[in-house]
Design a protein around this motif. Structure first.
Motif, mmCIF file in Angstrom:
data_model
loop_
_atom_site.group_PDB
_atom_site.id
_atom_site.type_symbol
_atom_site.label_atom_id
_atom_site.label_comp_id
_atom_site.label_asym_id
_atom_site.label_seq_id
_atom_site.Cartn_x
_atom_site.Cartn_y
_atom_site.Cartn_z
ATOM 1 N N UNK A 148 12.970 -19.193 -20.162
ATOM 2 C CA UNK A 148 14.245 -18.864 -20.791
ATOM 3 C C UNK A 148 14.951 -17.829 -19.924
ATOM 4 N N UNK A 149 16.207 -18.124 -19.564
ATOM 5 C CA UNK A 149 16.949 -17.287 -18.627
ATOM 6 C C UNK A 149 18.310 -16.942 -19.231
ATOM 7 N N UNK A 150 18.674 -15.685 -19.120
ATOM 8 C CA UNK A 150 20.017 -15.251 -19.512
ATOM 9 C C UNK A 150 20.835 -15.041 -18.244
ATOM 10 N N UNK A 151 22.010 -15.640 -18.199
ATOM 11 C CA UNK A 151 22.885 -15.533 -17.039
ATOM 12 C C UNK A 151 24.213 -14.931 -17.490
ATOM 13 N N UNK A 152 24.707 -13.979 -16.711
ATOM 14 C CA UNK A 152 26.023 -13.409 -16.981
ATOM 15 C C UNK A 152 26.879 -13.513 -15.718
ATOM 16 N N UNK A 153 28.179 -13.667 -15.927
ATOM 17 C CA UNK A 153 29.148 -13.629 -14.832
ATOM 18 C C UNK A 153 30.161 -12.549 -15.177
ATOM 19 N N UNK A 154 30.415 -11.668 -14.211
ATOM 20 C CA UNK A 154 31.358 -10.575 -14.411
ATOM 21 C C UNK A 154 32.385 -10.551 -13.283
ATOM 22 N N UNK A 155 33.550 -10.032 -13.602
ATOM 23 C CA UNK A 155 34.594 -9.784 -12.605
ATOM 24 C C UNK A 155 35.286 -8.483 -12.963
ATOM 25 N N UNK A 156 35.474 -7.612 -11.989
ATOM 26 C CA UNK A 156 36.048 -6.280 -12.232
ATOM 27 C C UNK A 156 35.249 -5.522 -13.299
ATOM 28 N N UNK A 157 33.943 -5.794 -13.391
ATOM 29 C CA UNK A 157 33.109 -5.116 -14.369
ATOM 30 C C UNK A 157 33.230 -5.640 -15.784
ATOM 31 N N UNK A 158 34.008 -6.692 -15.993
ATOM 32 C CA UNK A 158 34.207 -7.265 -17.319
ATOM 33 C C UNK A 158 33.495 -8.604 -17.435
ATOM 34 N N UNK A 159 32.925 -8.914 -18.605
ATOM 35 C CA UNK A 159 32.226 -10.199 -18.760
ATOM 36 C C UNK A 159 33.182 -11.371 -18.700
ATOM 37 N N UNK A 200 24.518 -12.891 -12.447
ATOM 38 C CA UNK A 200 23.203 -12.240 -12.548
ATOM 39 C C UNK A 200 22.326 -13.024 -13.508
ATOM 40 N N UNK A 201 21.047 -13.153 -13.171
ATOM 41 C CA UNK A 201 20.083 -13.893 -14.006
ATOM 42 C C UNK A 201 18.932 -12.972 -14.385
ATOM 43 N N UNK A 202 18.483 -13.123 -15.641
ATOM 44 C CA UNK A 202 17.352 -12.344 -16.136
ATOM 45 C C UNK A 202 16.460 -13.255 -16.959
ATOM 46 N N UNK A 203 15.199 -13.340 -16.587
ATOM 47 C CA UNK A 203 14.251 -14.161 -17.347
ATOM 48 C C UNK A 203 13.880 -13.433 -18.628
ATOM 49 N N UNK A 204 14.097 -14.087 -19.762
ATOM 50 C CA UNK A 204 13.853 -13.447 -21.057
ATOM 51 C C UNK A 204 12.647 -14.015 -21.786
ATOM 52 N N UNK A 205 12.089 -15.126 -21.307
ATOM 53 C CA UNK A 205 10.922 -15.720 -21.969
ATOM 54 C C UNK A 205 10.186 -16.636 -21.017
ATOM 55 N N UNK A 206 8.840 -16.643 -21.097
ATOM 56 C CA UNK A 206 8.013 -17.477 -20.232
ATOM 57 C C UNK A 206 6.898 -18.109 -21.047
ATOM 58 N N UNK A 207 6.686 -19.386 -20.845
ATOM 59 C CA UNK A 207 5.475 -20.058 -21.296
ATOM 60 C C UNK A 207 5.049 -20.977 -20.155
ATOM 61 N N UNK A 208 3.935 -21.659 -20.335
ATOM 62 C CA UNK A 208 3.472 -22.557 -19.284
ATOM 63 C C UNK A 208 4.443 -23.682 -19.012
ATOM 64 N N UNK A 209 5.201 -24.094 -20.032
ATOM 65 C CA UNK A 209 6.039 -25.281 -19.868
ATOM 66 C C UNK A 209 7.527 -25.006 -19.970
ATOM 67 N N UNK A 210 7.951 -23.724 -19.986
ATOM 68 C CA UNK A 210 9.386 -23.459 -20.033
ATOM 69 C C UNK A 210 9.693 -22.035 -19.604
#
Length: 323
Positions: free
Chosen positions: A300-311, A288-298
């Motif tokens: 910032x994305x947070x990505x998580x991977x889970x299996x069986x509900x665990x990180x 899953x990806x979530x954008x956490x910050x935006x500017x004109x030139x960058x």
């Protein structure tokens, strides 16, 4: 992650290489790569390291990045930034063996890997890139006389220009300890007999890839969530049989998810991945990806991977446009 025991002939060859390269006497130009067993690779074409030597405060490891590669190839005239992570992966394993005497059959397990780079220093030239990794060891823990864990800090230079700073944190385990940690999953053949079918991938262009087989994300009913696509026949991500989804696959999944979340921002200028547990081959993993910050030139994305509900992993990635 573990490599096969060296034959007597290859052991003698490795000792010869240590004698020539490991004592501070470096050749004036590339003559060979390091033994593939020292970086836990099977294919010679996947060995990027060429030399190592001690310094007063650590190590210098040299590498050569090819002008073309089946997976880590240049894009938009820039070397693939994830070559940084593969290079420090190989350097960490190499130094665990030649510098800290960890046996070749001991698995190396990641806790964290990160880099911050100067994108302009990635520019590909008309010759393979000459890379130097300046490495210092920190927070070393020993079990008896043997290295148990370490944090390694890197300053990376590419063709004479400062390219990146990086960190690698890993632990080393004996085969017996690894078997206790993994239980029945430590059996590579058994783990692979239970692997899931490979699902259809997203369009390669969505994740800045050119070929279907290099896509590691499969679509779901949500645009910000994917199933991890685990293709154990991939010749680079699965260079040899393993009992779990390898770390470089997880890094690639994070990179592709960040790319899908930030179209047009094709260069991951920084990646910081923390590893919580293994991703097994017999159950789906979800990215899953979530954008956490935006500017004109960058972006910032947070990505998580889970299996069986665990990180499994969490990653913070900053993407910028190609310079």
């Amino acid at each position: 992650m573990a490599s096969a025991t060296l034959t007597p002939y290859l052991r003698d060859q490795c000792h010869e290489i240590e004698g020539r390269f490991g004592d501070g006497n470096r050749p004036s130009e590339l003559t060979t790569t390091v033994p593939r067993e020292y970086v836990h690779r099977t294919a010679l074409s996947e060995v990027f390291l060429t030399n190592w030597r001690r310094t007063d405060d650590g190590w210098v490891v040299s590498a050569q990045w090819p002008r073309a590669h089946s997976f880590y190839g240049p894009v938009d005239g820039l070397h693939d930034p994830v070559l940084i992570i593969e290079s420090i992966r190989q350097a960490g394993i190499l130094l665990s063996h030649v510098g800290h005497h960890v046996p070749l059959d001991h698995p190396i397990i990641w806790q964290r890997v990160r880099y911050d780079l100067a994108p302009r220093a990635l520019r590909a030239a008309e010759a393979p890139a000459a890379v130097e990794l300046h490495v210092t060891d920190h927070d070393m823990v020993h079990r008896g006389k043997r290295l148990a864990s370490v944090r390694q800090e890197f300053r990376i230079v590419c063709d004479g220009a400062d390219l990146a700073s990086a960190t690698l944190v890993y632990s080393c385990h004996s085969p017996a300890v690894y078997r206790r940690l993994r239980g029945e999953y430590s059996d590579v053949a058994l783990a692979n007999s239970r692997k899931l079918p490979v699902p259809q991938g997203v369009a390669p262009q969505q994740v800045a890839r050119e070929r279907d087989r290099d896509v590691v994300l499969s679509p779901t009913d949500r645009p910000d969530r994917w199933q991890l696509r685990v293709d154990t026949s991939h010749p680079v991500l699965f260079d040899h049989p393993v009992d779990h989804a390898p770390g470089m696959l997880m890094v690639e999944a994070a990179r592709q998810a960040a790319q899908a979340a930030s179209p047009g921002f094709t260069v991951p200028a920084s990646i910081d991945c923390s590893f919580a547990r293994y991703a097994e081959l017999d159950a789906p993993s979800w990215v899953q990806a979530r954008t956490t910050g935006r500017t004109d030139d960058r972006r910032q994305v947070e990505v998580t991977v889970e299996q069986h509900g665990n990180p499994v992993i969490s990653a913070q990635i900053t993407c910028v446009p190609a310079p």
